[in-house]
Structures are given as structure tokens and as C-alpha cells.
Design a protein around this motif. Structure first.
Motif, mmCIF file in Angstrom:
data_model
loop_
_atom_site.group_PDB
_atom_site.id
_atom_site.type_symbol
_atom_site.label_atom_id
_atom_site.label_comp_id
_atom_site.label_asym_id
_atom_site.label_seq_id
_atom_site.Cartn_x
_atom_site.Cartn_y
_atom_site.Cartn_z
ATOM 1 N N GLY A 35 45.806 7.205 -8.217
ATOM 2 C CA GLY A 35 46.474 8.130 -9.130
ATOM 3 C C GLY A 35 47.883 7.707 -9.486
ATOM 4 O O GLY A 35 48.501 8.308 -10.371
ATOM 5 N N TRP A 51 48.093 14.115 -5.300
ATOM 6 C CA TRP A 51 46.852 13.386 -5.002
ATOM 7 C C TRP A 51 46.714 13.153 -3.499
ATOM 8 O O TRP A 51 45.603 13.124 -2.974
ATOM 9 C CB TRP A 51 46.801 12.082 -5.782
ATOM 10 C CG TRP A 51 46.857 12.300 -7.263
ATOM 11 C CD1 TRP A 51 47.673 11.692 -8.165
ATOM 12 C CD2 TRP A 51 46.047 13.218 -8.038
ATOM 13 N NE1 TRP A 51 47.446 12.167 -9.433
ATOM 14 C CE2 TRP A 51 46.443 13.100 -9.387
ATOM 15 C CE3 TRP A 51 45.045 14.132 -7.717
ATOM 16 C CZ2 TRP A 51 45.873 13.865 -10.403
ATOM 17 C CZ3 TRP A 51 44.474 14.899 -8.729
ATOM 18 C CH2 TRP A 51 44.880 14.767 -10.051
ATOM 19 N N ALA A 54 40.797 18.792 -8.707
ATOM 20 C CA ALA A 54 41.433 17.652 -9.364
ATOM 21 C C ALA A 54 41.634 17.913 -10.850
ATOM 22 O O ALA A 54 42.667 17.529 -11.425
ATOM 23 C CB ALA A 54 40.585 16.395 -9.159
ATOM 24 N N SER A 55 40.671 18.564 -11.474
ATOM 25 C CA SER A 55 40.800 18.900 -12.887
ATOM 26 C C SER A 55 41.978 19.839 -13.123
ATOM 27 O O SER A 55 42.735 19.677 -14.090
ATOM 28 C CB SER A 55 39.499 19.552 -13.388
ATOM 29 O OG SER A 55 39.582 19.863 -14.765
ATOM 30 N N ASP A 101 47.212 8.358 -13.127
ATOM 31 C CA ASP A 101 47.140 9.772 -12.759
ATOM 32 C C ASP A 101 45.688 10.256 -12.690
ATOM 33 O O ASP A 101 44.850 9.613 -12.073
ATOM 34 C CB ASP A 101 47.991 10.610 -13.730
ATOM 35 C CG ASP A 101 48.391 11.959 -13.160
ATOM 36 O OD1 ASP A 101 48.841 11.992 -11.993
ATOM 37 O OD2 ASP A 101 48.260 12.976 -13.853
ATOM 38 N N PHE A 102 45.377 11.395 -13.293
ATOM 39 C CA PHE A 102 44.063 12.019 -13.164
ATOM 40 C C PHE A 102 42.936 11.097 -13.609
ATOM 41 O O PHE A 102 41.818 11.155 -13.079
ATOM 42 C CB PHE A 102 44.051 13.317 -13.970
ATOM 43 C CG PHE A 102 42.738 14.055 -13.961
ATOM 44 C CD1 PHE A 102 42.007 14.218 -12.793
ATOM 45 C CD2 PHE A 102 42.231 14.606 -15.132
ATOM 46 C CE1 PHE A 102 40.800 14.917 -12.785
ATOM 47 C CE2 PHE A 102 41.041 15.302 -15.132
ATOM 48 C CZ PHE A 102 40.318 15.450 -13.961
ATOM 49 N N HIS A 110 49.575 18.320 -14.351
ATOM 50 C CA HIS A 110 50.327 17.091 -14.584
ATOM 51 C C HIS A 110 50.485 16.822 -16.078
ATOM 52 O O HIS A 110 51.529 16.324 -16.517
ATOM 53 C CB HIS A 110 49.636 15.911 -13.906
ATOM 54 C CG HIS A 110 49.750 15.933 -12.417
ATOM 55 N ND1 HIS A 110 49.245 14.920 -11.613
ATOM 56 C CD2 HIS A 110 50.320 16.822 -11.567
ATOM 57 C CE1 HIS A 110 49.493 15.197 -10.350
ATOM 58 N NE2 HIS A 110 50.136 16.354 -10.292
ATOM 59 N N SER A 111 49.458 17.144 -16.855
ATOM 60 C CA SER A 111 49.555 16.937 -18.309
ATOM 61 C C SER A 111 50.615 17.831 -18.934
ATOM 62 O O SER A 111 51.113 17.552 -20.028
ATOM 63 C CB SER A 111 48.196 17.197 -18.971
ATOM 64 O OG SER A 111 47.906 18.592 -19.042
ATOM 65 N N LYS A 165 39.236 10.654 -11.895
ATOM 66 C CA LYS A 165 37.993 10.893 -12.637
ATOM 67 C C LYS A 165 37.056 9.684 -12.583
ATOM 68 O O LYS A 165 35.835 9.834 -12.491
ATOM 69 C CB LYS A 165 38.301 11.215 -14.103
ATOM 70 C CG LYS A 165 38.883 12.567 -14.352
ATOM 71 C CD LYS A 165 39.262 12.751 -15.819
ATOM 72 C CE LYS A 165 38.062 12.722 -16.723
ATOM 73 N NZ LYS A 165 38.430 13.016 -18.134
ATOM 74 N N GLN A 203 56.223 11.669 -16.320
ATOM 75 C CA GLN A 203 55.347 10.849 -15.482
ATOM 76 C C GLN A 203 56.118 9.956 -14.505
ATOM 77 O O GLN A 203 55.691 9.756 -13.374
ATOM 78 C CB GLN A 203 54.447 9.984 -16.363
ATOM 79 C CG GLN A 203 53.386 9.241 -15.556
ATOM 80 C CD GLN A 203 52.235 8.782 -16.413
ATOM 81 O OE1 GLN A 203 52.187 9.052 -17.594
ATOM 82 N NE2 GLN A 203 51.291 8.092 -15.809
ATOM 83 N N GLY A 207 45.125 17.819 -12.615
ATOM 84 C CA GLY A 207 45.300 16.949 -13.774
ATOM 85 C C GLY A 207 45.874 17.700 -14.964
ATOM 86 O O GLY A 207 46.728 17.172 -15.692
ATOM 87 N N TYR A 208 45.422 18.936 -15.152
ATOM 88 C CA TYR A 208 45.974 19.742 -16.251
ATOM 89 C C TYR A 208 47.443 20.051 -16.016
ATOM 90 O O TYR A 208 48.269 19.932 -16.942
ATOM 91 C CB TYR A 208 45.190 21.042 -16.408
ATOM 92 C CG TYR A 208 45.839 21.968 -17.418
ATOM 93 C CD1 TYR A 208 45.730 21.719 -18.781
ATOM 94 C CD2 TYR A 208 46.598 23.056 -16.992
ATOM 95 C CE1 TYR A 208 46.351 22.543 -19.711
ATOM 96 C CE2 TYR A 208 47.221 23.881 -17.915
ATOM 97 C CZ TYR A 208 47.097 23.622 -19.268
ATOM 98 O OH TYR A 208 47.726 24.432 -20.186
#
Length: 309
Positions: A221, A160, A87-88, A225-226, A94-95, A230, A130, A91-92
Motif C-alpha cells: 500500500g 494498512w 479495505a474498501s 495505496d488501496f 484515503h481518496s 485490491k 498522499q 481506501g475511500y
């Protein structure tokens, strides 16, 4: 056999990397399109897994889960650690406005310490803000989200859904809507309610329901999102800063000497000879128009005539 390697060394690396920059050591895996080789870059002796694709097959058809297959399923703490690291990584991406789109067990490896490494970015969609959507039908059948199957516009929440499918498989041993009949499996994904056999915590069941919500706009999500992932109670035991800096000891230590230690790879692969053609770098100016146009965007795309052996 015509082959070409796709070498992704990250955004800060030399974008002109070529096969002659590497020593190709062993075959460590095979797939429907080609092979995966263990390679060592000559300039800094770093190790990479390099996918070698069979171009003719592509034109015609237009390491973690070694352990999952062996153990059938993981206990929740182990599944939580792996899914948190995945997931991390998502998430990165997606960022950076990247949708991964191909999260599945085969693309999740373990490094020599037992941490997750996400691989194979061939289906990534870049430049996705996004709220932006895309419509390309792609992915792996067992992990396709309902909106992809419906050929509807989809956004980053598709990743997700895939995280939920992978987490479900870690906990239960099979993807959530699996059937040996692909048509039936697609029907299950679209219409059947999520089945959650007993024996799991309320938190585990809740995050699976959230990630595997068939409505992408109501999926966990979809709003933040992330951050939503979290903050879910399932991950409450995780210190995300420690996770990011790899201060959490992985639940499984591969006990290898380093990235060149192949004891966990099947000898069926490692005993196979590395193709001589992989390390050759022909003059790309001689590429035929039909071949070069078919593989625009690949790191390395020689002509068919360069591989006659």
C-alpha cells in the motif's frame, strides 16, 4: 455525570444536529470513556449508533468482533470478505485525504444484513495528501504501527498496518504481536519477526507479511495505496464492483428484523436506562470558557453546569 454526544451524520448531513433531533432508545455498549446508544433520528426515522462521552473522564485522562470472540477465528473466505469491505472503506477515506488511524475490531460493526460498517472517526486526520506525514501519537496499543511507536512521521500506510493486524486477528484469534504486558507487546511490534502459524494459504500469509511490514516505505500500500491491496492475490476471488454495490452476500446473516433489533447485544447494556441528560440541548452561549475550549470541534458541547443531575 457530565456527558456529551458526538453525532457524525456524514458530509451531506445537517452539521448542526443536536440531541433533541433524536430519540435515544437503548444502551448498546460501554467503553472506557462512556456509552454507545441506539438512536433514531426523528426527521427520517433512520437509526444511528451515538457515542456518549464522559467529559470529566476525558479531561482527566487527557459488532463484528462479538462473533470473533465467540468463534475465536474465522475461515479465510469470511475473513477475506470482511477485510475487503474494511479495505474498501479505508481506501475511500484515503481518496478523501483522510487517515483513519484507529482501525481495530471494536470499531468494525455489522449492519442488519451482515455488511461491515466502520465507526468512530474521532482519531481521523483530515487534509492528508498522499505524500504528507503527521506525528501525533494515537491509536490502540495492540494495533499501533512501528513508526507510531517510534514517534516518527507517518503517512496513510499506518492504516494498512492496522488492516493487517485486524486480518491477522480474524485468522488467528489474537493480534499479531500480542502480549499481556504492554511494554513487551511494544517491543514485539518493534523488534520481533511476524509469526505465521501453519494452516493458512500462501496468499493469506503473503498479504499479512506485506501489510505488517515494519518498514512503512516497503509496506503493501506504500506505492499505490488501496490499488495495491485490491490487486493482491489474496483478494482475487473478490469482484470489487460487486463488493462496492453490496451484491456479494455476506458470509454471516445476523437474522435481525432491522436496525432496531437488538438480539445480538448484551442485555447488560440494553437493560440499562438511557441517561435523561442525553436528550437535552442547553444554551451553548452559557458554556464556560474552560469547558468549551476543551471540546472545540465536538458536534455538541454543553457546559458542566447544564448537567447537575
Amino acid at each position: 455525570m457530565s456527558e456529551t454526544s458526538t453525532i457524525n451524520l456524514g458530509p451531506s448531513a445537517n452539521p448542526n444536529a443536536k440531541p433533541t433531533d433524536f430519540d435515544f432508545l437503548k444502551v448498546i455498549g460501554k467503553g472506557s470513556f462512556g456509552k454507545v446508544l441506539l438512536a433514531k433520528r426523528r426527521s427520517d426515522c433512520k437509526f444511528y449508533a451515538v457515542k456518549v462521552l464522559q467529559k470529566k473522564t476525558i479531561l482527566k485522562k487527557k459488532e463484528l468482533f462479538f462473533h470473533l470472540q465467540r468463534e475465536r477465528s474465522f475461515l479465510e473466505p469470511r475473513a477475506r470478505f470482511y477485510s475487503a469491505e474494511v479495505a474498501s472503506a479505508i481506501g475511500y477515506l484515503h481518496s478523501q485525504n483522510i487517515i483513519y488511524r484507529d482501525l481495530k475490531p471494536e470499531n468494525i460493526l455489522l449492519d442488519c444484513q451482515g455488511h461491515v460498517v466502520l465507526t468512530d472517526f474521532g482519531l481521523c486526520k483530515e487534509g492528508m495528501e498522499q505524500e504528507e506525514t503527521t506525528c501525533t501519537f494515537c491509536g490502540t496499543p495492540e494495533y499501533l504501527a512501528p513508526e507510531v511507536l517510534k514517534k516518527q512521521p507517518y503517512d496513510r500506510t499506518v492504516d494498512w498496518w492496522c488492516l493487517g493486524a485486524v486480518l491477522y486477528e480474524m485468522l488467528y484469534g489474537l493480534p499479531p504481536f500480542y502480549s499481556g504486558d504492554v511494554s513487551q507487546m511494544y517491543d514485539n511490534i518493534l523488534k520481533q519477526p511476524l509469526q505465521l502459524p501453519g494452516g493458512k494459504t500462501t496468499a493469506a500469509c503473503d498479504i499479512l507479511r506485506g501489510l505488517l511490514h515494519k518498514d512503512q516505505h516497503a509496506r503493501l500500500g506504500s506505492k499505490a495505496d488501496f490499488l495495491e491491496i485490491k490487486n493482491h492475490v489474496f483478494f482475487s476471488p473478490i469482484n470489487w464492483d460487486d463488493l462496492y454495490h453490496k451484491r456479494i452476500s455476506p458470509p454471516y446473516n445476523p437474522n435481525v428484523a432491522g436496525p432496531g433489533d437488538l438480539r445480538h447485544f448484551d442485555p447488560e447494556f440494553t437493560q440499562e436506562a438511557v441517561p435523561n441528560s442525553v436528550g437535552r440541548t442547553p444554551d451553548l452561549n452559557t458554556s464556560s470558557a474552560s469547558t468549551s475550549n476543551a471540546f472545540l470541534g465536538f458536534s455538541y458541547a454543553p457546559s458542566e453546569d447544564d448537567f447537575l443531575s
